[in-house]
Design a protein around this motif. Structure first.
Motif, PDB file in Angstrom:
ATOM      1  N   VAL A 298       0.849  -1.181   0.000  1.00 47.16           N
ATOM      2  CA  VAL A 298       0.000   0.000   0.000  1.00 47.16           C
ATOM      3  C   VAL A 298       0.890   1.238   0.000  1.00 47.16           C
ATOM      4  N   ALA A 299       0.511   2.252  -0.775  1.00 44.45           N
ATOM      5  CA  ALA A 299       1.300   3.478  -0.855  1.00 44.45           C
ATOM      6  C   ALA A 299       1.316   4.185   0.496  1.00 44.45           C
ATOM      7  N   PRO A 300       2.485   4.627   0.943  1.00 47.74           N
ATOM      8  CA  PRO A 300       2.550   5.378   2.195  1.00 47.74           C
ATOM      9  C   PRO A 300       2.072   6.817   2.000  1.00 47.74           C
ATOM     10  N   VAL A 301       1.859   7.507   3.093  1.00 45.44           N
ATOM     11  CA  VAL A 301       1.470   8.917   3.049  1.00 45.44           C
ATOM     12  C   VAL A 301       2.643   9.737   2.509  1.00 45.44           C
ATOM     13  N   GLY A 302       2.346  10.708   1.687  1.00 47.17           N
ATOM     14  CA  GLY A 302       3.382  11.554   1.087  1.00 47.17           C
ATOM     15  C   GLY A 302       3.219  11.613  -0.419  1.00 47.17           C
ATOM     16  N   ARG A 303       4.265  12.064  -1.113  1.00 45.29           N
ATOM     17  CA  ARG A 303       4.198  12.099  -2.569  1.00 45.29           C
ATOM     18  C   ARG A 303       3.901  10.702  -3.107  1.00 45.29           C
ATOM     19  N   GLY A 304       3.016  10.647  -4.065  1.00 54.41           N
ATOM     20  CA  GLY A 304       2.640   9.360  -4.631  1.00 54.41           C
ATOM     21  C   GLY A 304       1.580   8.629  -3.851  1.00 54.41           C
ATOM     22  N   GLU A 305       0.988   9.259  -2.846  1.00 55.38           N
ATOM     23  CA  GLU A 305      -0.041   8.588  -2.058  1.00 55.38           C
ATOM     24  C   GLU A 305      -1.353   8.441  -2.832  1.00 55.38           C
ATOM     25  N   VAL A 306      -1.563   9.281  -3.862  1.00 55.35           N
ATOM     26  CA  VAL A 306      -2.712   9.165  -4.751  1.00 55.35           C
ATOM     27  C   VAL A 306      -2.233   8.527  -6.048  1.00 55.35           C
ATOM     28  N   TYR A 307      -2.988   7.581  -6.569  1.00 55.57           N
ATOM     29  CA  TYR A 307      -2.517   6.838  -7.739  1.00 55.57           C
ATOM     30  C   TYR A 307      -2.399   7.736  -8.962  1.00 55.57           C
ATOM     31  N   ALA A 308      -1.272   7.590  -9.666  1.00 53.67           N
ATOM     32  CA  ALA A 308      -1.048   8.233 -10.958  1.00 53.67           C
ATOM     33  C   ALA A 308      -0.286   7.242 -11.825  1.00 53.67           C
ATOM     34  N   GLY A 309      -0.779   7.005 -13.018  1.00 55.83           N
ATOM     35  CA  GLY A 309      -0.114   6.081 -13.926  1.00 55.83           C
ATOM     36  C   GLY A 309       0.084   6.692 -15.289  1.00 55.83           C
ATOM     37  N   THR A 310       0.575   5.891 -16.210  1.00 57.91           N
ATOM     38  CA  THR A 310       0.735   6.334 -17.580  1.00 57.91           C
ATOM     39  C   THR A 310      -0.583   6.126 -18.322  1.00 57.91           C
ATOM     40  N   ARG A 311      -0.628   6.561 -19.586  1.00 57.40           N
ATOM     41  CA  ARG A 311      -1.816   6.341 -20.413  1.00 57.40           C
ATOM     42  C   ARG A 311      -1.737   5.010 -21.158  1.00 57.40           C
ATOM     43  N   HIS A 312      -0.841   4.136 -20.711  1.00 60.42           N
ATOM     44  CA  HIS A 312      -0.642   2.850 -21.370  1.00 60.42           C
ATOM     45  C   HIS A 312      -0.771   1.748 -20.321  1.00 60.42           C
ATOM     46  N   GLN A 313      -0.244   0.566 -20.580  1.00 60.07           N
ATOM     47  CA  GLN A 313      -0.305  -0.510 -19.599  1.00 60.07           C
ATOM     48  C   GLN A 313       0.520  -0.143 -18.380  1.00 60.07           C
ATOM     49  N   ASN A 314      -0.039  -0.397 -17.191  1.00 59.70           N
ATOM     50  CA  ASN A 314       0.590   0.064 -15.956  1.00 59.70           C
ATOM     51  C   ASN A 314       1.021  -1.046 -15.008  1.00 59.70           C
ATOM     52  N   LEU A 315       0.752  -2.295 -15.343  1.00 61.82           N
ATOM     53  CA  LEU A 315       1.191  -3.417 -14.511  1.00 61.82           C
ATOM     54  C   LEU A 315       1.761  -4.515 -15.400  1.00 61.82           C
ATOM     55  N   TYR A 316       2.873  -5.110 -14.944  1.00 62.50           N
ATOM     56  CA  TYR A 316       3.460  -6.290 -15.580  1.00 62.50           C
ATOM     57  C   TYR A 316       3.878  -7.249 -14.482  1.00 62.50           C
ATOM     58  N   TRP A 317       3.695  -8.555 -14.734  1.00 60.78           N
ATOM     59  CA  TRP A 317       4.144  -9.586 -13.796  1.00 60.78           C
ATOM     60  C   TRP A 317       5.208 -10.405 -14.515  1.00 60.78           C
ATOM     61  N   THR A 318       6.445 -10.331 -14.046  1.00 65.62           N
ATOM     62  CA  THR A 318       7.560 -10.943 -14.754  1.00 65.62           C
ATOM     63  C   THR A 318       7.701 -12.419 -14.406  1.00 65.62           C
ATOM     64  N   ALA A 319       8.433 -13.148 -15.261  1.00 66.92           N
ATOM     65  CA  ALA A 319       8.700 -14.567 -15.019  1.00 66.92           C
ATOM     66  C   ALA A 319       9.561 -14.766 -13.784  1.00 66.92           C
ATOM     67  N   GLN A 320      10.270 -13.721 -13.358  1.00 67.92           N
ATOM     68  CA  GLN A 320      11.096 -13.783 -12.139  1.00 67.92           C
ATOM     69  C   GLN A 320      10.285 -13.405 -10.896  1.00 67.92           C
ATOM     70  N   ASN A 321       8.948 -13.367 -11.051  1.00 68.26           N
ATOM     71  CA  ASN A 321       8.030 -13.118  -9.942  1.00 68.26           C
ATOM     72  C   ASN A 321       8.212 -11.722  -9.352  1.00 68.26           C
ATOM     73  N   GLN A 322       8.192 -10.762 -10.234  1.00 65.35           N
ATOM     74  CA  GLN A 322       8.246  -9.367  -9.823  1.00 65.35           C
ATOM     75  C   GLN A 322       7.104  -8.622 -10.508  1.00 65.35           C
ATOM     76  N   ILE A 323       6.388  -7.796  -9.762  1.00 66.80           N
ATOM     77  CA  ILE A 323       5.296  -6.996 -10.313  1.00 66.80           C
ATOM     78  C   ILE A 323       5.821  -5.580 -10.534  1.00 66.80           C
TER      79      ILE A 323
END
Length: 717
Positions: A298-323
């Motif tokens: 969960v995002a902590p309080v401070g800069r970035g506490e409100v969600y902001a993403g790109t206008r493209h795909q914003n999540l990837y799950w890698t084969a090395q088990n990293q999101i």
């Protein structure tokens, strides 16, 4: 509607080689003078420059598909390097629509074996569930249609009405969306499409599991959204445990057993409590075995506490088990990696720059992203290997780069500069190898000028940004100057051609003004993107006080310091939020701005106050909205304005321009208007753009000098 708070196939010789399209005829009225026709003819030539978009890579072959737009005409083109020479591209037209009919091409996707290409023609990709636009107009309103192209034979078949086609991993099913329903089509046996289900909300962010057994998607209800799983074997829908939030961007793990998504909440307008210990969004993981949902971070309080993403795909799950996900922890939109086992998060980049788009290459475990790393007004390609901390800059850094796309392990991107609109190019180390012929572009681009990035102080002392287009043959003479204001406001103009067609048109018009004796200053006011969290989330913007107007006043001060600016002859123009600020400038400072052109702007900022506020706070909020509106300063407005608007606008109501026109007429303020029946916010017909820019140039030229002769043949400067 987007949420306001929140991104070696052998081809037959029978396929035509891609050639430049024929420009449409000028829309200049017959009554205009030959001198004026000559000037506007130059604008028509520039507006007919080919622009390429939606670069999409194949899976197993080094080839890419893209859409070419030229003077209202659309082509779907397949391109690949020539294997015989290793340098010359081979371009093939898969679909050709030569009429200026306002029917865009989009949603391009290759089948898993690269033998077919699906795309959508018509409708409105921004508002796909709204009634289809009909700007021509046709007797029957044209619908968005799903097309399937067999690449080997170049045959093009219409499957159904709908949008967002998506192939299953084995290619045996093509899903698409139509009227809040999900449909299946079998590309092999060509049986009629089957409707699976209909939802009350809108289907968004559809994703197949890698094993092809499940679909996950967002059920969007505008102010909240849920996530649904569809199991193909059981033929059943299942809602995830939900809350009063927006669940977004689901993406499967490589083993198909889980998927991750963003859970975000819009914060209330009241001040944050010191008791609050967490931010407003988190990364969640759902387990398909029992449909349980776990908050992994969960995002902590401070800069970035409100969600902001790109206008493209914003999540990837890698084969090395990293999101992989975007976050603004350091005040800039960067990419982070989350370990879903222990919840630890690591930064994959550092520095004062923004990530505009990122993609992940699973085969080589590498992150590829576009960023304004060395120049905040200039986006280039970068590469980060996740197995190490090695980072590289890719391609020619003097060129702008957008929309990276991988095909068979090779990387391509759309590139542009100050004189060339975007075109596809293969990335080869520090160089770009064009994948198309540039002959038609080079002929016209000689009249386009370099663009200078500038910084200046706003009237409240804060930093402001923009680009300056010097009048042709400047020689430090005094020139009339035009200020341009982009829309959004979450947008950013660059030091060359941008990626979006709407702003490519604006960029060309600014270049045309410079080519005809005007300086142009394009202002990237606060509230816009590209300059970090604090600039985008600046206080008191828009309805809360219009603080971005202080950047416009700072731009005036900057222009007054230049020796090539005639500061007594300043014009202003913009579209959407830029139209709002144009009207605000004319209303507050007609003493500075002698004339303006307002494309589909907002003029009355009043709207119902947030119900969670007290009655007194609601009255105060509405009063601030009114004071932030152009209508609040009508008594000081006396400069002429041209208002331009399409009446099928789903972004800014047509009534906003109707209301302002009546009030201007009532007060005797000089104005003209241009309304386009059945047109959307970003005009769909090329001839409407020409008509709008022709009239804008004539209007600015006529009224900028109070003593200008009304004879059209004597238009200044």
């Amino acid at each position: 509607m987007p949420k306001s708070w929140l991104a070696s196939l052998i081809l037959p010789l029978s396929i035509a080689v891609s050639l430049p399209l024929t420009p449409v005829l000028s829309a200049v009225p017959i009554s205009q003078s030959s001198a004026q026709n000559l000037k506007l003819g130059q604008l028509d030539q520039l507006m007919a420059l080919p622009r390429d978009s939606q670069l999409t890579g194949a899976h197993h072959h080094s080839q890419w598909a893209f859409v070419r737009y030229q003077a209202g005409q659309h082509q779907l083109i397949l391109t690949r390097p020539d294997p015989k020479t290793g340098s010359l591209p081979i371009n093939c037209i898969l679909a050709d629509y030569p009429e200026d009919d306002g029917q865009p091409l989009y949603n391009i996707t290759f089948s898993p074996d690269d033998s077919q290409l699906a795309y959508v023609r018509g409708g409105d990709p921004e508002f796909p569930d709204a009634p289809s636009p009909n700007p021509v107009p046709e007797l029957q309103s044209p619908q968005a249609t799903i097309h399937l192209v067999d690449i080997a034979s170049s045959s093009d078949k219409i499957i159904a009405s709908g949008y967002q086609p998506s192939f299953s991993p084995d290619g045996k099913i093509l899903t698409y969306i139509s009227q809040n329903s999900l449909w299946f089509y079998n590309p092999e046996n060509h049986t009629p499409p089957e409707k699976l289900f209909t939802l009350r909300g809108h289907i968004r962010d559809l994703s197949w599991s890698p094993d092809g057994q499940s679909l996950v998607f967002v059920d969007d209800h505008i102010d909240h959204s849920f996530i649904i799983i569809f199991n193909l074997a059981a033929h059943r829908l299942h809602y995830l445990p939900s809350s009063f939030t927006n669940d977004l961007f689901p993406v499967f793990s490589p083993d198909s057993r889980k998927f991750a998504f963003i859970r975000a909440t819009e914060p209330p307008p009241s001040p944050s409590s010191s008791e609050r210990s967490q931010g407003w969004w988190s990364v969640m993981v759902a387990n398909l075995n029992d449909f349980t949902v776990t908050e992994k971070w969960v995002a902590p309080v401070g800069r970035g506490e409100v969600y902001a993403g790109t206008r493209h795909q914003n999540l990837y799950w890698t084969a090395q088990n990293q999101i992989l996900f975007p976050w603004e922890k350091e005040g800039w939109l960067h990419v982070y990696g989350l370990n879903p086992e222990n919840g630890t998060v690591s930064s994959l980049m550092k520095g004062n720059f923004e990530v505009e788009q990122f993609i992940f290459d699973q085969s080589q475990n590498r992150l590829i992203y576009t960023t304004n790393y060395n120049n905040l007004d200039h986006y280039t390609l970068s590469l980060r290997y996740l197995s190490s901390e090695k980072t590289e800059q890719l391609g020619d850094q003097s060129l702008l780069a957008f929309q990276p796309a991988i095909a068979n392990g090779q990387l391509a991107a759309l590139v542009s500069d100050s004189r060339r609109p975007p075109y596809p190019a293969l990335v080869q180390g520090k160089q770009f190898q064009t994948l198309i012929s540039q002959k038609s572009t080079k002929d016209f681009s000689k009249s386009l000028a370099p663009v200078q990035s500038v910084q200046f102080s706003a009237s409240d002392g804060k930093n402001s940004f923009g680009q300056f287009f010097s009048a042709r043959d400047n020689n430090q003479r005094l020139h009339p100057t035009v200020i341009f204001l982009h829309g959004g406001p979450r947008r950013q103009m660059l030091d060359g051609f941008p990626s979006q067609n709407y702003y490519q048109n604006a960029y060309i018009f600014n270049q045309f003004l410079a080519n005809n004796g005007y300086n142009v200053l394009s202002v990237n006011y606060r509230g816009g993107s590209g300059y970090g969290h604090d600039y985008r989330e600046a206080s008191e913007t828009g309805r809360q006080g219009a603080s971005e107007y202080r950047d416009i006043l700072g731009a005036i001060h900057y222009l007054n310091t230049r020796k090539d600016v005639d500061s007594s002859h300043i014009a202003i123009w913009g579209g959407s939020w830029g139209g709002y600020l144009t009207a605000l400038a004319l209303a507050r400072n007609s003493d500075i701005f002698k004339v303006g052109v307002d494309f589909h702007g907002v003029h009355n900022m009043l709207r119902p106050a947030t119900p969670s506020l007290s009655p007194d706070d609601q009255r105060e909020a509405q009063n601030e909205m009114w004071l932030s509106s152009p209508l609040a300063s009508l008594e000081k407005w006396h400069s002429p304005v041209l208002l331009i608007h399409g009446d099928d606008d789903h972004n800014v109501p047509f009534s906003q321009s109707e209301e302002l026109t009546r009030l201007l007429k009532n007060r005797g303020i000089p104005h003209e208007d241009l309304a386009f029946p059945n047109e959307r916010h970003g005009f769909l017909l090329h001839r409407h753009w020409l008509e709008a820019y022709h009239k804008s140039f004539i209007f600015i030229s006529r009224y900028l000098y109070e003593n200008a002769d009304k004879n059209d043949s004597d238009i200044r400067p």
